[in-house]
Design a protein around this motif. Structure first.
Motif, PDB file in Angstrom:
ATOM      1  N   PRO A 192       1.216  -0.831   0.087  1.00  0.00           N
ATOM      2  CA  PRO A 192       0.067  -0.267  -0.332  1.00  0.00           C
ATOM      3  C   PRO A 192       0.816   1.572  -0.061  1.00  0.00           C
ATOM      4  N   SER A 193       1.579   0.786   1.155  1.00  0.00           N
ATOM      5  CA  SER A 193       2.267   2.549   1.239  1.00  0.00           C
ATOM      6  C   SER A 193       2.982   2.922  -0.568  1.00  0.00           C
ATOM      7  N   LEU A 194       3.824   1.944  -0.748  1.00  0.00           N
ATOM      8  CA  LEU A 194       5.145   1.875  -2.164  1.00  0.00           C
ATOM      9  C   LEU A 194       3.912   2.127  -3.026  1.00  0.00           C
ATOM     10  N   THR A 195       2.789   1.607  -3.068  1.00  0.00           N
ATOM     11  CA  THR A 195       1.902   2.082  -4.047  1.00  0.00           C
ATOM     12  C   THR A 195       1.314   3.980  -4.563  1.00  0.00           C
ATOM     13  N   ASN A 196       1.243   3.868  -2.869  1.00  0.00           N
ATOM     14  CA  ASN A 196       1.552   5.540  -2.971  1.00  0.00           C
ATOM     15  C   ASN A 196       2.115   5.555  -3.016  1.00  0.00           C
ATOM     16  N   GLN A 197       3.777   5.795  -3.554  1.00  0.00           N
ATOM     17  CA  GLN A 197       4.695   6.435  -3.847  1.00  0.00           C
ATOM     18  C   GLN A 197       4.486   6.333  -4.879  1.00  0.00           C
ATOM     19  N   MET A 199       2.202   6.549  -7.298  1.00  0.00           N
ATOM     20  CA  MET A 199       0.983   7.782  -7.338  1.00  0.00           C
ATOM     21  C   MET A 199       1.945   8.997  -7.864  1.00  0.00           C
ATOM     22  N   LEU A 200       2.579   8.715  -6.613  1.00  0.00           N
ATOM     23  CA  LEU A 200       3.041  10.209  -6.834  1.00  0.00           C
ATOM     24  C   LEU A 200       4.167  10.506  -7.498  1.00  0.00           C
ATOM     25  N   SER A 201       4.753   9.225  -7.531  1.00  0.00           N
ATOM     26  CA  SER A 201       5.802  10.069  -8.334  1.00  0.00           C
ATOM     27  C   SER A 201       5.419  10.185 -10.100  1.00  0.00           C
ATOM     28  N   VAL A 202       4.253   9.746 -10.269  1.00  0.00           N
ATOM     29  CA  VAL A 202       3.454   9.419 -12.016  1.00  0.00           C
ATOM     30  C   VAL A 202       3.006  10.884 -11.919  1.00  0.00           C
ATOM     31  N   SER A 203       2.690  11.429 -10.447  1.00  0.00           N
ATOM     32  CA  SER A 203       1.670  12.776 -10.884  1.00  0.00           C
ATOM     33  C   SER A 203       2.730  13.977 -10.713  1.00  0.00           C
ATOM     34  N   PHE A 206       0.846  18.883 -10.188  1.00  0.00           N
ATOM     35  CA  PHE A 206      -0.628  20.378 -10.554  1.00  0.00           C
ATOM     36  C   PHE A 206      -1.699  19.255  -9.369  1.00  0.00           C
ATOM     37  N   GLY A 207      -0.845  17.758  -9.135  1.00  0.00           N
ATOM     38  CA  GLY A 207      -1.916  17.257  -8.562  1.00  0.00           C
ATOM     39  C   GLY A 207      -2.537  15.994 -10.445  1.00  0.00           C
ATOM     40  N   GLU A 208      -1.888  16.025 -11.176  1.00  0.00           N
ATOM     41  CA  GLU A 208      -2.687  15.238 -12.318  1.00  0.00           C
ATOM     42  C   GLU A 208      -2.172  13.856 -12.717  1.00  0.00           C
ATOM     43  N   VAL A 209      -2.634  12.424 -12.736  1.00  0.00           N
ATOM     44  CA  VAL A 209      -1.852  11.812 -12.711  1.00  0.00           C
ATOM     45  C   VAL A 209      -1.414  11.091 -14.007  1.00  0.00           C
ATOM     46  N   LYS A 210      -0.369  10.726 -14.500  1.00  0.00           N
ATOM     47  CA  LYS A 210       0.149  10.366 -16.088  1.00  0.00           C
ATOM     48  C   LYS A 210      -0.506   9.027 -15.808  1.00  0.00           C
ATOM     49  N   TRP A 211      -1.831   8.710 -16.537  1.00  0.00           N
ATOM     50  CA  TRP A 211      -2.630   7.228 -16.384  1.00  0.00           C
ATOM     51  C   TRP A 211      -1.627   6.903 -17.521  1.00  0.00           C
ATOM     52  N   ASP A 212      -1.258   7.569 -18.642  1.00  0.00           N
ATOM     53  CA  ASP A 212      -0.457   6.696 -19.570  1.00  0.00           C
ATOM     54  C   ASP A 212       1.272   5.642 -19.304  1.00  0.00           C
ATOM     55  N   LEU A 213       1.818   5.970 -17.507  1.00  0.00           N
ATOM     56  CA  LEU A 213       2.758   4.797 -17.280  1.00  0.00           C
ATOM     57  C   LEU A 213       2.214   4.724 -16.144  1.00  0.00           C
ATOM     58  N   VAL A 214       1.005   4.730 -15.466  1.00  0.00           N
ATOM     59  CA  VAL A 214      -0.138   4.198 -14.610  1.00  0.00           C
ATOM     60  C   VAL A 214      -0.187   2.863 -15.821  1.00  0.00           C
ATOM     61  N   ILE A 215      -1.001   3.009 -16.964  1.00  0.00           N
ATOM     62  CA  ILE A 215      -1.272   1.488 -17.314  1.00  0.00           C
ATOM     63  C   ILE A 215      -0.174   1.111 -17.665  1.00  0.00           C
ATOM     64  N   LEU A 216       0.859   1.644 -18.611  1.00  0.00           N
ATOM     65  CA  LEU A 216       2.564   0.900 -19.143  1.00  0.00           C
ATOM     66  C   LEU A 216       2.570  -0.050 -17.598  1.00  0.00           C
ATOM     67  N   THR A 217       2.515   0.689 -16.242  1.00  0.00           N
ATOM     68  CA  THR A 217       2.859  -0.443 -15.146  1.00  0.00           C
ATOM     69  C   THR A 217       2.485  -1.557 -15.164  1.00  0.00           C
ATOM     70  N   VAL A 218       1.393  -1.579 -15.332  1.00  0.00           N
ATOM     71  CA  VAL A 218       0.301  -2.046 -14.604  1.00  0.00           C
ATOM     72  C   VAL A 218       0.295  -3.871 -15.864  1.00  0.00           C
ATOM     73  N   VAL A 219       0.457  -3.084 -17.501  1.00  0.00           N
ATOM     74  CA  VAL A 219       0.963  -4.092 -18.005  1.00  0.00           C
ATOM     75  C   VAL A 219       1.988  -4.860 -17.914  1.00  0.00           C
ATOM     76  N   ILE A 220       3.394  -4.268 -17.831  1.00  0.00           N
ATOM     77  CA  ILE A 220       4.400  -5.200 -17.537  1.00  0.00           C
ATOM     78  C   ILE A 220       4.205  -5.448 -16.264  1.00  0.00           C
ATOM     79  N   ILE A 221       3.604  -5.085 -14.982  1.00  0.00           N
ATOM     80  CA  ILE A 221       3.337  -6.249 -13.967  1.00  0.00           C
ATOM     81  C   ILE A 221       2.746  -7.687 -14.416  1.00  0.00           C
ATOM     82  N   LEU A 222       1.425  -7.129 -15.209  1.00  0.00           N
ATOM     83  CA  LEU A 222       0.845  -8.602 -15.381  1.00  0.00           C
ATOM     84  C   LEU A 222       1.568  -9.699 -16.343  1.00  0.00           C
TER      85      LEU A 222
END
Length: 432
Positions: A192-197, A199-203, A206-222
């Motif tokens: 949980p804490s690593l996930t929070n870190q 999300m902060l690193s890809v934001s 202004f608090g906007e999340v870089k969803w392309d990096l999030v999706i890419l990371t999830v695909v790599i993990i899967l």
């Protein structure tokens, strides 16, 4: 009726093992909140992103965040095991002799490993305390005296043995390898804490999340998860024939070898080896500006190219070494001879042992390359996104978690087959 009662008893036995494993992990987690007296835990929070301390926390099972009684975890024991196995591989004749003495020899080697664990654990504890105290500008130890150092190091060493004992109880009465399960549980606890870190690193600011990096990371993990599960479930089968059978018909018998023979052990060993020099460097925090300090730090740091390369080489080395230690071709060849079994077209005895060794070496190449790929590539990617995520996003952590779950599933399957109970879990939830 009797068969029904037997199945009920067998089912109770498996659930009992599951309950014991969960109960011990819960008790272990409670002990991680028992803070060692004489230190200021707030000073440790400021150093949570320190690479050395981050890697050490992986082996603590979640006990390092507030420097609890179990802050050393099983790291000293793993290091002692590595050293013992290396020394008994023809380096120290006495230890090599013990390795050939069966149960008596194993007990002697276990005793030697425990003594070595005490030495390494106490030394590591002193180094960690001194390093953290200096990194926190001498605000970590409440009363900066040699007696406080001694007592705190002694408590940390004792806590390490508690962690080892709890791991042994899981191995004996629960499911899976206790040491690996404790490490995996610590990684899962930090998700949980690593996930929070992350999300902060890809934001953005202004608090906007870089969803392309999030999706890419999830695909790599899967993708990595799928690849790891496939590799863990794959095996190489050596055909075995028996010269004595009650009937003359020949049945298909084989000796199964996992494609990844040593499992996650090489990754754990390689990570543990890197923590030793990093712990020693904690003694010399006041020399950070010296060229020697920077050179040694680069060699053993996962943030550097040299350190990452060394990490990969250690994984390859331990893959080959632990494959031989785990299978023991010479002993396996002897046991086949005692059972009047042989490998077709291979002469029994030493030729059989050599044949098995060659197969282990052949399996070692794809196995070690797979471990390097899983461990190093995601590590480089994680360092590119955020250096604080090198443990959380690395394939090493993913490999340990999946490897532990797969081994637990394999043990459950073995217990079901051994006790004749096949409906403990439905197919939808069965481990492969």
């Amino acid at each position: 009726m009797k068969e029904k009662m037997l199945k009920k008893e067998n089912r109770k036995n498996i659930w009992q093992r599951v309950g014991i494993t969960i109960g011990i992990l819960f008790f272990y987690d409670l002990l991680t909140y028992v803070t060692i007296p004489g230190i200021d835990a707030n000073a440790l929070v400021k150093l949570k992103n320190n690479p050395t301390l981050t890697m050490m926390s992986t082996f603590s099972g979640g006990g390092f965040q507030n420097l609890s009684l179990l802050s050393l975890g099983v790291s000293a024991f793993i290091s002692a095991q590595i050293i013992t196995q290396l020394l008994q591989s023809g380096v120290v004749p006495k230890l090599t002799e013990w390795g050939k003495q069966g149960q008596v020899g194993r007990e002697k080697l276990t005793q030697f490993t425990r003594i070595l664990t005490i030495i390494l654990g106490f030394t590591q504890a002193v180094g960690v305390i001194a390093g953290i105290n200096e990194l926190s500008q001498y605000g970590f130890i409440v009363n900066d005296s040699w007696w406080n150092y001694f007592v705190i190091a002694l408590l940390m060493t004792a806590g390490g043995f508690i962690a080892i004992w709890l791991g042994d109880q899981i191995t004996q009465y629960g499911l899976g390898n206790g040491i690996s399960i404790i490490i995996a549980a610590g990684i899962i606890k930090r998700l949980p804490s690593l996930t929070n870190q992350f999300m902060l690193s890809v934001s953005t600011t202004f608090g906007e999340v870089k969803w392309d990096l999030v999706i890419l990371t999830v695909v790599i993990i899967l993708a990595l998860t799928t690849l790891i599960v496939w590799f863990n479930c794959s095996e190489y089968r050596i055909q075995i024939q028996y010269t004595r059978r009650e009937n003359k018909t020949t049945a298909d018998s084989y000796l199964p070898l996992k494609l990844l023979v040593p499992g996650v052990v090489p990754v754990i060993f390689a990570s543990s080896i890197l923590t030793i020099p990093q712990t020693i460097l904690l003694f010399f925090q006041n020399k950070q500006d010296s060229s020697v300090y920077r050179m040694v730090n680069d060699i053993f740091s996962l943030n550097s190219t040299i350190g990452t390369t060394l990490y990969a080489l250690l994984i390859v080395l331990f893959t080959y070494l632990y494959s031989l230690v785990q299978i023991e071709p010479d002993k396996l060849a002897v046991n086949l001879g005692k059972q009047d079994a042989y490998i077709p077209e291979v002469i029994p005895g030493d030729p059989t042992a050599l044949y098995i060794k060659n197969i282990l070496f052949d399996l070692g190449l794809p196995g070690s390359m797979f471990l390097v790929f899983i461990s190093v590539i995601p590590l480089i990617a994680a360092n590119t996104i955020s250096s604080s995520l090198q443990i959380g996003l690395s394939g090493s952590s993913l490999l340990i978690i999946i490897g532990v779950l797969t081994d637990m599933g394999r043990q459950i399957k073995g217990l079901k087959l051994r006790h004749g109970y096949s409906n403990f879990m439905s197919k939808e939830f069965a481990f492969n």
